[in-house]
Scaffold this motif. Sequence first.
Motif, mmCIF file in Angstrom:
data_model
loop_
_atom_site.group_PDB
_atom_site.id
_atom_site.type_symbol
_atom_site.label_atom_id
_atom_site.label_comp_id
_atom_site.label_asym_id
_atom_site.label_seq_id
_atom_site.Cartn_x
_atom_site.Cartn_y
_atom_site.Cartn_z
ATOM 1 N N SER A 132 27.190 26.648 9.989
ATOM 2 C CA SER A 132 28.062 25.537 9.587
ATOM 3 C C SER A 132 28.041 25.311 8.081
ATOM 4 O O SER A 132 29.052 24.918 7.507
ATOM 5 C CB SER A 132 27.691 24.268 10.346
ATOM 6 N N ILE A 133 26.912 25.566 7.424
ATOM 7 C CA ILE A 133 26.861 25.408 5.965
ATOM 8 C C ILE A 133 26.414 26.689 5.264
ATOM 9 O O ILE A 133 26.204 26.688 4.055
ATOM 10 C CB ILE A 133 25.941 24.234 5.556
ATOM 11 N N GLY A 189 28.796 42.763 8.721
ATOM 12 C CA GLY A 189 29.677 41.730 9.255
ATOM 13 C C GLY A 189 29.210 40.374 8.797
ATOM 14 O O GLY A 189 28.237 40.249 8.043
ATOM 15 N N LEU A 190 29.914 39.347 9.246
ATOM 16 C CA LEU A 190 29.566 37.978 8.877
ATOM 17 C C LEU A 190 29.013 37.229 10.082
ATOM 18 O O LEU A 190 29.568 37.308 11.182
ATOM 19 C CB LEU A 190 30.787 37.241 8.340
ATOM 20 N N ALA A 191 27.941 36.482 9.852
ATOM 21 C CA ALA A 191 27.330 35.714 10.933
ATOM 22 C C ALA A 191 28.242 34.595 11.430
ATOM 23 O O ALA A 191 28.093 34.144 12.558
ATOM 24 C CB ALA A 191 25.995 35.153 10.464
ATOM 25 N N LYS A 192 29.192 34.164 10.606
ATOM 26 C CA LYS A 192 30.120 33.103 11.040
ATOM 27 C C LYS A 192 30.860 33.498 12.314
ATOM 28 O O LYS A 192 31.198 32.638 13.128
ATOM 29 C CB LYS A 192 31.123 32.784 9.939
ATOM 30 N N SER A 193 31.091 34.786 12.519
ATOM 31 C CA SER A 193 31.789 35.216 13.735
ATOM 32 C C SER A 193 30.904 35.090 14.976
ATOM 33 O O SER A 193 31.385 35.212 16.093
ATOM 34 C CB SER A 193 32.311 36.651 13.595
ATOM 35 N N ILE A 224 19.554 39.071 10.732
ATOM 36 C CA ILE A 224 20.165 37.926 10.084
ATOM 37 C C ILE A 224 19.075 37.106 9.404
ATOM 38 O O ILE A 224 17.934 37.063 9.886
ATOM 39 C CB ILE A 224 20.963 37.076 11.112
ATOM 40 N N ASP A 225 19.421 36.460 8.291
ATOM 41 C CA ASP A 225 18.492 35.581 7.575
ATOM 42 C C ASP A 225 18.061 34.459 8.515
ATOM 43 O O ASP A 225 18.898 33.817 9.156
ATOM 44 C CB ASP A 225 19.192 35.013 6.335
ATOM 45 N N SER A 226 16.757 34.209 8.593
ATOM 46 C CA SER A 226 16.235 33.206 9.534
ATOM 47 C C SER A 226 16.737 31.802 9.227
ATOM 48 O O SER A 226 16.751 30.941 10.106
ATOM 49 C CB SER A 226 14.703 33.218 9.534
ATOM 50 N N ARG A 227 17.169 31.554 7.994
ATOM 51 C CA ARG A 227 17.652 30.211 7.640
ATOM 52 C C ARG A 227 18.991 29.899 8.302
ATOM 53 O O ARG A 227 19.410 28.743 8.329
ATOM 54 C CB ARG A 227 17.772 30.074 6.125
#
Length: 193
Positions: free
Chosen positions: A28-29, A51-55, A92-95
């Motif tokens: 979300s951010i 790819g992008l994690a937003k997907s 993916i980054d854990s944050r």
Amino acid sequence: MDSRAVYRYDQIENTVTPKDEYATIDQSIRNDGIYKNGPALTSSNTIQKDGLAKSYNGDTVLVLQASTTIRQSNGMTYTYLQVQDGQDTYWIDSRGLHISNFATISKSSVNSYTTYINQKQRNDGVYYSGPALTSSDTLIANSNGRSYNGDRVTVLQTKTTKRSNGMYYTYAQVLDGNKTYWIDQRALSTKKK
């Protein structure tokens, strides 16, 4: 050649295999990349994101590994998680995730009775292998409870689960015709809806 023109890959400091952890992707951010071949910037295969994690935002994933990397340019450390998202596996980054432990069974009871599935106001998941979020097989619902709305079922047993956030949920294992599945007990009604 000027040494500043040569990229030094991030070093993997350590890798652990978490036990009984899952996560929910929250972008979300953030706008994290995903990497198929390892943590970001650790090899020629992880310089570019795949790819992008937003997907995948909102997906519930199984945590397979956690690697801590050290950025060679500034000494900063980062933690990347290898996750399984359905058939996909990526880093993916854990944050960009909210990590939880599997829910535990706090109470079980065998109490057979007949009732109905009521999904007019609810939209519960149906799980074949046990109550939701108690194992890697119950991270994703097998089907949607709305497709069973109004079905007459026999409750075989109930289990109360405690999630890592301290919340309790009770699931009923029901026999619906020749199918057996688990559904949130709040989906049950004494009257056909």
